[in-house]
Design a protein around this motif. Structure first.
Motif, mmCIF file in Angstrom:
data_model
loop_
_atom_site.group_PDB
_atom_site.id
_atom_site.type_symbol
_atom_site.label_atom_id
_atom_site.label_comp_id
_atom_site.label_asym_id
_atom_site.label_seq_id
_atom_site.Cartn_x
_atom_site.Cartn_y
_atom_site.Cartn_z
ATOM 1 N N SER A 78 -23.717 23.794 59.487
ATOM 2 C CA SER A 78 -22.566 23.815 58.578
ATOM 3 C C SER A 78 -22.994 23.401 57.173
ATOM 4 C CB SER A 78 -21.482 22.855 59.075
ATOM 5 O OG SER A 78 -21.033 23.225 60.357
ATOM 6 N N GLY A 79 -22.220 23.839 56.187
ATOM 7 C CA GLY A 79 -22.446 23.412 54.817
ATOM 8 C C GLY A 79 -23.794 23.826 54.272
ATOM 9 N N GLN A 80 -24.368 22.961 53.445
ATOM 10 C CA GLN A 80 -25.669 23.196 52.843
ATOM 11 C C GLN A 80 -26.697 22.248 53.453
ATOM 12 O OE1 GLN A 80 -26.075 25.705 50.744
ATOM 13 N NE2 GLN A 80 -23.901 26.182 50.530
ATOM 14 N N ARG A 81 -27.937 22.368 53.056
ATOM 15 C CA ARG A 81 -28.998 21.485 53.561
ATOM 16 C C ARG A 81 -28.758 20.032 53.127
ATOM 17 N NH1 ARG A 81 -32.042 18.117 54.760
ATOM 18 N NH2 ARG A 81 -34.276 18.251 55.271
ATOM 19 N N VAL A 82 -28.151 19.851 51.970
ATOM 20 C CA VAL A 82 -27.791 18.522 51.482
ATOM 21 C C VAL A 82 -26.353 18.219 51.885
ATOM 22 C CG1 VAL A 82 -27.485 17.102 49.413
ATOM 23 C CG2 VAL A 82 -29.394 18.704 49.556
ATOM 24 N N ASP A 83 -26.095 17.013 52.406
ATOM 25 C CA ASP A 83 -24.748 16.638 52.811
ATOM 26 C C ASP A 83 -23.785 16.696 51.632
ATOM 27 O OD1 ASP A 83 -25.564 16.237 55.389
ATOM 28 O OD2 ASP A 83 -25.609 14.043 55.254
ATOM 29 N N GLN A 84 -22.497 16.843 51.964
ATOM 30 C CA GLN A 84 -21.490 16.991 50.913
ATOM 31 C C GLN A 84 -21.378 15.768 50.017
ATOM 32 O OE1 GLN A 84 -21.375 20.514 51.395
ATOM 33 N NE2 GLN A 84 -19.674 19.897 50.098
ATOM 34 N N ASP A 85 -21.516 14.559 50.574
ATOM 35 C CA ASP A 85 -21.437 13.385 49.704
ATOM 36 C C ASP A 85 -22.584 13.366 48.710
ATOM 37 O OD1 ASP A 85 -23.218 12.968 51.779
ATOM 38 O OD2 ASP A 85 -22.369 11.052 52.409
ATOM 39 N N GLY A 86 -23.754 13.855 49.139
ATOM 40 C CA GLY A 86 -24.872 13.981 48.208
ATOM 41 C C GLY A 86 -24.614 15.028 47.142
ATOM 42 N N LEU A 87 -24.003 16.154 47.532
ATOM 43 C CA LEU A 87 -23.675 17.196 46.559
ATOM 44 C C LEU A 87 -22.629 16.718 45.561
ATOM 45 C CD1 LEU A 87 -23.525 20.398 48.799
ATOM 46 C CD2 LEU A 87 -25.306 19.762 47.171
ATOM 47 N N GLU A 88 -21.674 15.929 46.048
ATOM 48 C CA GLU A 88 -20.648 15.416 45.142
ATOM 49 C C GLU A 88 -21.267 14.542 44.058
ATOM 50 O OE1 GLU A 88 -18.085 13.479 47.886
ATOM 51 O OE2 GLU A 88 -17.526 15.365 48.865
ATOM 52 N N LYS A 89 -22.231 13.697 44.441
ATOM 53 C CA LYS A 89 -22.896 12.853 43.453
ATOM 54 C C LYS A 89 -23.769 13.680 42.515
ATOM 55 C CE LYS A 89 -23.061 8.850 46.558
ATOM 56 N NZ LYS A 89 -23.937 7.991 47.397
ATOM 57 N N MET A 90 -24.372 14.711 43.061
ATOM 58 C CA MET A 90 -25.301 15.525 42.276
ATOM 59 C C MET A 90 -24.582 16.468 41.319
ATOM 60 S SD MET A 90 -28.165 18.203 43.782
ATOM 61 C CE MET A 90 -28.500 17.096 45.159
ATOM 62 N N LEU A 91 -23.488 17.107 41.799
ATOM 63 C CA LEU A 91 -22.879 18.202 41.059
ATOM 64 C C LEU A 91 -21.430 17.967 40.672
ATOM 65 C CD1 LEU A 91 -24.222 21.091 43.327
ATOM 66 C CD2 LEU A 91 -25.227 20.295 41.187
ATOM 67 N N GLY A 92 -20.745 17.031 41.352
ATOM 68 C CA GLY A 92 -19.318 16.838 41.141
ATOM 69 C C GLY A 92 -18.515 17.382 42.304
ATOM 70 N N ALA A 93 -17.245 16.959 42.383
ATOM 71 C CA ALA A 93 -16.419 17.265 43.552
ATOM 72 C C ALA A 93 -16.139 18.762 43.701
ATOM 73 C CB ALA A 93 -15.104 16.483 43.480
ATOM 74 N N GLU A 94 -15.733 19.420 42.631
ATOM 75 C CA GLU A 94 -15.346 20.828 42.747
ATOM 76 C C GLU A 94 -16.538 21.737 43.065
ATOM 77 O OE1 GLU A 94 -12.369 22.136 43.103
ATOM 78 O OE2 GLU A 94 -11.759 20.031 43.123
ATOM 79 N N PRO A 95 -17.683 21.612 42.354
ATOM 80 C CA PRO A 95 -18.838 22.417 42.750
ATOM 81 C C PRO A 95 -19.268 22.152 44.193
ATOM 82 C CG PRO A 95 -19.178 21.523 40.560
ATOM 83 C CD PRO A 95 -17.950 20.865 41.095
ATOM 84 N N ALA A 96 -19.164 20.886 44.625
ATOM 85 C CA ALA A 96 -19.531 20.567 46.009
ATOM 86 C C ALA A 96 -18.616 21.281 46.993
ATOM 87 C CB ALA A 96 -19.484 19.059 46.227
#
Length: 393
Positions: free
Chosen positions: A43-61
């Motif tokens: 599911s999702g991407q290789r990076v967890d969603q909480d990591g994506l939120e920190k990296m890119l922001g909530a909406e891009p995640a």
């Protein structure tokens, strides 16, 4: 170029849209990571969603989460539509070997439920996990029934058959050694050349020096898998439920059952293109740590494969020339992501680049050290993380 999931998906979708498509591969269709991976459709991407939120922001995640879900749906729909016999089955468990990792897995499952409405993931305490995977190494985990697992080579070959039926012309054992861009792009091989309006680079860990921009951001590493003898009644002591498993180590162990009752266990890495002389012995070491009861089990087959990783473990998707698109660096999450990236590039060629541009907007830094020092620096970093795995920190 490239006969793995990315290239086959792009070729199939373009041919079905009425385009004249030529696919070339240096080896055979499915030769690389697409034919030799662990078969997990996550599911999702290789990076967890909480990591994506920190990296890119909530909406891009959230957009990337939905694209990950779209990728799973795409794989399942292609298998169904083209009647690909690849033993698709639901369920991937994620396991923890220490309490800190377990807390993170459980918190992440709650995060997916509350923030993303994802209800197909179950929290497993120690007893519940033991009913799924009775390993003394694991203290608990989660079970994602929206994820799945499959026979990776059969899936690749099924895509190839579908692409050929749609009119794609395939040229195997035709390594490309030069690309010349212009109004038309020319791809030169030893045996001939292809002139095209658009070129898709889908080589992942086997790109070599064809494009320096991609090569600086996508590193080839090797992963290894062993297939035991058929386990028979011993299956209940290993995987009483027919789900795939991936653990929380930085150098991940992952495994599932084959359709004929073998344990397919993936573990260990090397860097560059060199394989160890005894792949079975390399895999047996982590397999015995996870399943001490299998220390003496016979290993019938063992193999390795080269995949591509990026600095942030997110795919590198880019327009590397006006009419040359590239996608690679799936970092062990390629069954769904690569298939989806191929479709997105096919759409971009036809003028619909929204999905492609979303993936291309992910920042991807080059590896430090360039072509000369990136491998030694990666080895140092991976050695450090392997030590942390062994210390349980």
């Amino acid at each position: 170029m490239g006969g793995g999931y990315t290239g086959l998906s792009a070729a199939l979708h373009l041919a079905e849209a009425g385009r004249d498509v030529v696919l070339i591969d240096a080896q055979r269709v499915g030769f690389g990571a697409s034919g030799r991976n662990g078969g997990q459709l996550g599911s999702g991407q290789r990076v967890d969603q909480d990591g994506l939120e920190k990296m890119l922001g909530a909406e891009p995640a959230k957009r990337l989460w939905q694209m990950g879900e779209d990728a799973k749906d795409l794989v399942k729909s292609l298998i169904k539509r083209h009647k690909i016999d690849c033993h698709l089955k639901p369920g991937v468990a994620h396991t923890a070997s220490n309490e800190a990792d377990l807390r993170h897995l459980h918190a992440y499952a709650d995060h997916l439920r509350t923030q993303y409405g994802y209800e197909q993931i179950e929290i497993l305490d120690h007893a519940a996990l033991q009913s799924v995977c009775p390993s003394p190494d694991y203290v608990g985990g989660t079970l994602d029934m929206g994820a799945a697992h499959l026979h990776p080579l059969n899936y690749a070959l099924g895509l190839a058959c579908a692409a050929a039926a749609a009119g794609v012309r395939m040229y195997e054992t035709s390594p490309a050694h030069h690309i010349e861009t212009g109004a038309k792009t020319t791809v030169q091989t030893d045996a001939g050349r292809v002139e095209a309006d658009h070129v898709i680079l889908a080589c992942n860990g086997y790109l070599g020096g064809l494009n320096r921009k991609v090569a600086a951001r996508v590193m080839p590493i090797n992963n290894f898998i062993a297939a035991t003898e058929p386990l028979g009644d011993r299956i209940k002591d290993v995987l009483p439920r027919d789900v795939a498993v991936a653990d929380s180590r930085f150098v991940v162990n992952y495994f599932r059952l084959s359709h004929d009752g073998r344990l397919l266990f993936g573990g260990g890495e090397s860097y560059g293109y060199k394989f160890p002389t005894d792949v079975a012995a390399k895999v047996r070491k982590p397999m015995s740590a996870i399943f001490p009861q299998l220390r003496d089990v016979k290993i019938d087959y063992a193999w390795g494969g080269t995949l591509g990783i990026t600095m942030k473990r997110l795919p590198y998707v880019a327009r590397v020339a006006p009419n040359v698109l590239s996608a690679s660096g799936y970092s062990g999450h390629g069954v769904g992501t690569a298939t989806h990236a191929g479709m997105l590039m096919a759409r971009a060629v036809q003028g619909d680049a929204d999905g492609f541009d979303t993936m291309a907007s992910i920042p991807t830094r080059p590896f430090p050290g360039g072509g000369t020092l990136r491998n030694p620096l990666l080895v140092l970093a991976m050695t450090w993380y392997s030590l942390r795995d062994r210390l349980g920190v």
